[in-house]
Design a protein around this motif. Structure first.
Motif, short mmCIF file in Angstrom:
data_model
loop_
_atom_site.label_atom_id
_atom_site.label_comp_id
_atom_site.label_asym_id
_atom_site.label_seq_id
_atom_site.Cartn_x
_atom_site.Cartn_y
_atom_site.Cartn_z
N ALA A 1 1.24 4.43 -11.76
CA ALA A 1 1.99 3.58 -10.83
C ALA A 1 1.49 2.15 -10.89
CB ALA A 1 1.85 4.14 -9.41
N VAL A 2 0.16 1.97 -10.91
CA VAL A 2 -0.40 0.61 -10.89
C VAL A 2 -0.10 -0.14 -12.18
CG1 VAL A 2 -2.56 -0.66 -10.84
CG2 VAL A 2 -2.19 1.16 -9.22
N PHE B 1 0.83 -1.20 0.00
CA PHE B 1 0.00 0.00 0.00
C PHE B 1 0.87 1.25 0.00
CE2 PHE B 1 -2.70 3.19 1.92
CZ PHE B 1 -3.97 2.89 1.46
N PHE B 2 1.86 1.29 0.92
CA PHE B 2 2.65 2.51 1.03
C PHE B 2 3.63 2.65 -0.13
CE2 PHE B 2 1.12 2.32 5.41
CZ PHE B 2 0.52 3.56 5.41
N THR C 1 -7.79 -6.27 -2.77
CA THR C 1 -6.69 -5.39 -3.19
C THR C 1 -7.21 -4.23 -4.02
OG1 THR C 1 -5.46 -7.43 -3.36
CG2 THR C 1 -4.36 -5.46 -4.07
N LEU C 2 -8.19 -4.55 -4.89
CA LEU C 2 -8.79 -3.49 -5.70
C LEU C 2 -9.40 -2.42 -4.79
CD1 LEU C 2 -9.47 -2.65 -8.62
CD2 LEU C 2 -11.68 -3.71 -8.31
N LEU C 3 -10.07 -2.87 -3.73
CA LEU C 3 -10.66 -1.91 -2.80
C LEU C 3 -9.57 -1.07 -2.12
CD1 LEU C 3 -13.59 -3.93 -1.23
CD2 LEU C 3 -13.72 -2.03 -2.81
N SER C 4 -8.39 -1.67 -1.88
CA SER C 4 -7.30 -0.88 -1.31
C SER C 4 -6.85 0.21 -2.28
CB SER C 4 -6.10 -1.73 -0.95
OG SER C 4 -6.48 -2.98 -0.59
N GLU D 1 7.08 -5.30 -5.88
CA GLU D 1 6.24 -4.89 -4.74
C GLU D 1 5.28 -3.78 -5.17
OE1 GLU D 1 9.10 -3.79 -1.83
OE2 GLU D 1 10.10 -2.37 -3.14
N GLY D 2 4.21 -3.63 -4.42
CA GLY D 2 3.19 -2.65 -4.77
C GLY D 2 1.84 -3.32 -4.90
N VAL D 3 0.78 -2.51 -4.84
CA VAL D 3 -0.58 -3.07 -4.88
C VAL D 3 -0.86 -3.75 -6.21
CG1 VAL D 3 -2.97 -2.53 -4.44
CG2 VAL D 3 -1.23 -1.15 -3.40
N GLY D 4 -0.29 -3.17 -7.30
CA GLY D 4 -0.52 -3.75 -8.62
C GLY D 4 0.02 -5.17 -8.71
N VAL D 5 1.19 -5.40 -8.13
CA VAL D 5 1.79 -6.73 -8.13
C VAL D 5 0.90 -7.70 -7.36
CG1 VAL D 5 3.78 -8.07 -7.42
CG2 VAL D 5 4.08 -5.76 -8.24
N LEU D 6 0.48 -7.24 -6.21
CA LEU D 6 -0.38 -8.05 -5.35
C LEU D 6 -1.64 -8.45 -6.10
CD1 LEU D 6 0.39 -8.70 -2.46
CD2 LEU D 6 -1.20 -6.95 -1.70
N MET D 7 -2.21 -7.45 -6.77
CA MET D 7 -3.44 -7.66 -7.53
C MET D 7 -3.25 -8.71 -8.62
SD MET D 7 -6.39 -5.84 -8.34
CE MET D 7 -7.56 -6.36 -9.56
N SER D 8 -2.20 -8.55 -9.45
CA SER D 8 -2.06 -9.52 -10.55
C SER D 8 -1.69 -10.89 -10.00
CB SER D 8 -1.05 -9.02 -11.59
OG SER D 8 0.12 -8.61 -10.99
N ARG D 9 -0.93 -10.93 -8.91
CA ARG D 9 -0.58 -12.22 -8.33
C ARG D 9 -1.83 -12.96 -7.87
NH1 ARG D 9 3.56 -11.35 -3.77
NH2 ARG D 9 4.84 -10.42 -5.40
#
Lengths: 284, 290
Positions: free
Chosen positions: A205-206, A71-72, A236-239, A215-223
């Motif tokens: 950024a995403v 997130f950060f 994650t999308l809501l984050s 690292e990052g929300v985008g990575v988390l999302m696609s993973r």
């Protein structure tokens, strides 16, 4: 004093009262959604249950707490990219507003940058700036440049002839006219551009994170998506929505504080509308 | 236009045969070619690494390669554009329809508002991996991404166009006992259509971006995949040629939408009003002549 508290009380009551139907509707949607998935009308791989999403949120935020780091990272990338893009955009816009030749010979390149879908630059920017945060910041800066540039320039170029004449007649210098008349007049539009720019910086950024990142929300999302863990993916999308809301409302707050005279007119307009409604009710 | 011409003629007499516009064009070209020349020189002298920053001449050569010699850009351009058009039409229908529905219905508007705010703050392109996982690889998920990315601008613009009716004009219409249909046709739509068209223009640009992101993730075909593959192979010159292709495409989209806007919302520009006025005058003349 009692008068004041009573009015705030009724306002609070009415606000509370107004929010209840919204909550009921929201709860109803969730219940129907949950029922539809549980009864098998919707495949849970495509659209997971609301309770599953809540569970994923709880896990991401409270049990494992994996989200905070990502997130950060994304928040930092978007904000730093925005700051770089916005400062370049505003300085170029100010130069263009001050000098006609500058505007004439620089604006074609800004337009070329605008008609190019900035997202197309993602692979090249990653090749240039590497796999780390640098490339995400660069893409965010590129994407947020144009809306801020064009809004600032439009704001600075709108001339109020009458006021300018008034300024001249009391002997204001060009610098004073610029600082005390044209800049304040441009600020509302500048902030409108900044709000758009923040959103596009987050998109930059995403998207850069989707393409290549660790690292990052985008990575988390696609993973999560490619693991078909849709509930975590939606969480994650809501984050990301949360990041968007944080960015938007902090800019809104700055807008409200810096362009305070518009707040006054907004409030005046609101109170006029209330007075009109009140009068209409009394008239009946 | 005529006044400007005489003005530039007056100036050209002083500046040795060149009009102001010609001199400006010359200066534009001069700046452009100086920049290109510096870039080329920097690359040739080894100041810019040609692996990452290709020379302008090698980009030109890549244009020749991908358009004429190999011709592989055409297929990918076609693949991307057909997706963009399909998604854009879908998104427009969805956006305008939903916008009108919400705009005309105050109750729906009140209840939908919080969701719209949340949706506005979400980077909508971020649903791309989710949709690909849900709908699978291929055209369907790409089109779904484009629809989702581009429906929002027409939706918001239709909504605001329909809601922000001029109160004074509305009162005038009411005082003349206009029917609801008349209010819609003669007051709401004429003011709303230019706003809706502006939303459509934004949507088309967003659709192109959405298609590129979808192709970056799927990596099968289309301009996005082409750019990605060329960049991964460090064939930067071809990658730049693809990006400049998209620039030209973006420019054509921009100009094309401007043209369409000019003709659909003809009452917003003088030429359109003149055309209508001339036609009415002719009709009137014919009637009087009878």
């Amino acid at each position: 004093m009692s008068d004041f508290t009573s009015t705030t009380d009724t306002r609070f009551d009415s606000r509370l009262f107004r929010i209840v139907p919204h909550l009921i509707l929201f709860a109803l949607i969730l219940v129907i959604w949950e029922a539809a998935v549980r009864l098998g009308f919707i495949t849970s791989i495509i659209i997971p249950r609301p309770t599953a999403i809540m569970g994923a949120i709880a896990e991401l935020y409270f049990v494992k707490g994996t989200i905070y780091h990502h997130f950060f990272i994304t928040l930092t990338e978007a904000v730093v990219g925005f700051l770089i893009g916005a400062s370049v955009a505003v300085s170029l816009a100010v130069c263009s507003a001050l000098s006609d030749p500058f505007k004439r010979y620089v604006s074609p390149y800004a337009i070329v940058l605008n008609v190019t879908p900035g997202i197309a630059l993602t692979p090249i920017i990653i090749a240039w700036f590497g796999y780390g945060m640098g490339s995400k910041i660069a893409l965010a800066a590129v994407l947020c440049f144009f809306p801020i540039f064009v809004n600032t320039l439009t704001g600075l170029l709108q001339r109020d002839e009458d006021r300018e004449e008034l300024f001249r007649s009391v002997g204001a210098s060009n610098a004073q006219i610029f600082r005390k008349l044209r800049v304040p007049a441009a600020l509302p539009l500048l902030f409108a551009g900044m709000k758009i720019g923040l959103t596009t910086a987050l998109i930059g950024a995403v998207v850069a994170e989707f393409s290549q990142a660790t690292e990052g929300v985008g990575v988390l999302m696609s993973r999560f998506s490619f693991q078909l863990d849709m509930a975590s993916s939606l969480a994650t999308l809501l984050s990301m929505t949360l990041i968007g809301l944080i960015l938007f409302y902090s800019m809104e707050f700055l807008d409200d504080r810096i362009v305070f005279w518009r707040r006054e007119t907004r409030r005046a307009a609101a109170s006029r509308a209330k007075a009109r409604a009140w009068n209409a009710r009394m008239g009946q | 236009m005529a006044a400007q011409d005489t003005m530039t003629e007056g100036l050209s007499a002083r500046s040795g045969g060149l009009s102001l516009r010609q001199r400006r064009t010359l200066l534009h070209a001069l700046i452009f070619f100086t920049l290109i020349g510096l870039w080329e020189a920097g690359a040739r002298l080894g100041l810019l690494d040609p692996l990452f920053y290709p020379r302008p001449t090698s980009i030109l050569n890549s244009f020749y390669l991908i358009y004429i010699k190999n011709g592989n850009v055409w297929f990918n351009l076609y693949a991307t554009m057909s997706l963009v058009i399909a998604g854009w039409i879908g998104g427009s229908i969805l956006g305008v329809g939903l916008g009108a529905l919400v705009g005309f219905n105050a109750v729906v508007r009140r209840f939908l508002k919080p969701y719209v705010i949340v949706l506005e703050a979400t980077p909508r392109i971020a649903v791309a991996p989710l949709l690909i996982a849900a709908l699978g690889f291929g055209a369907s998920s790409k089109i779904a991404i484009i629809v989702l990315v581009c429906f929002f601008a027409p939706f918001i613009n239709t909504l605001s166009g329909v809601v922000n009716v001029n109160e004074d004009k509305l009162e005038l219409f009411r005082s003349l006992r206009a029917t609801k249909m008349q209010v819609l046709r003669k007051l709401v739509l004429p003011d709303a259509i230019p706003v809706i068209m502006a939303g459509e223009r934004l949507a088309l640009t967003a659709a192109l971006s959405g298609a590129l992101v979808a192709e970056f993730i799927q990596r099968d075909q289309g301009m996005g995949a082409l750019i990605l593959v060329y960049t991964r192979n460090l064939n930067m010159a071809s990658s730049f040629a693809c990006i400049f292709t998209l620039t030209i495409l973006g420019f054509l989209i921009f100009k094309g939408m401007e043209w369409v806007d000019h003709h659909i919302a003809y009452w917003k520009n003088e030429a359109g009003m003149k055309r209508i006025g001339d036609r009415r005058r002719r009709q009137f003349g014919a009637q009087v002549g009878e």
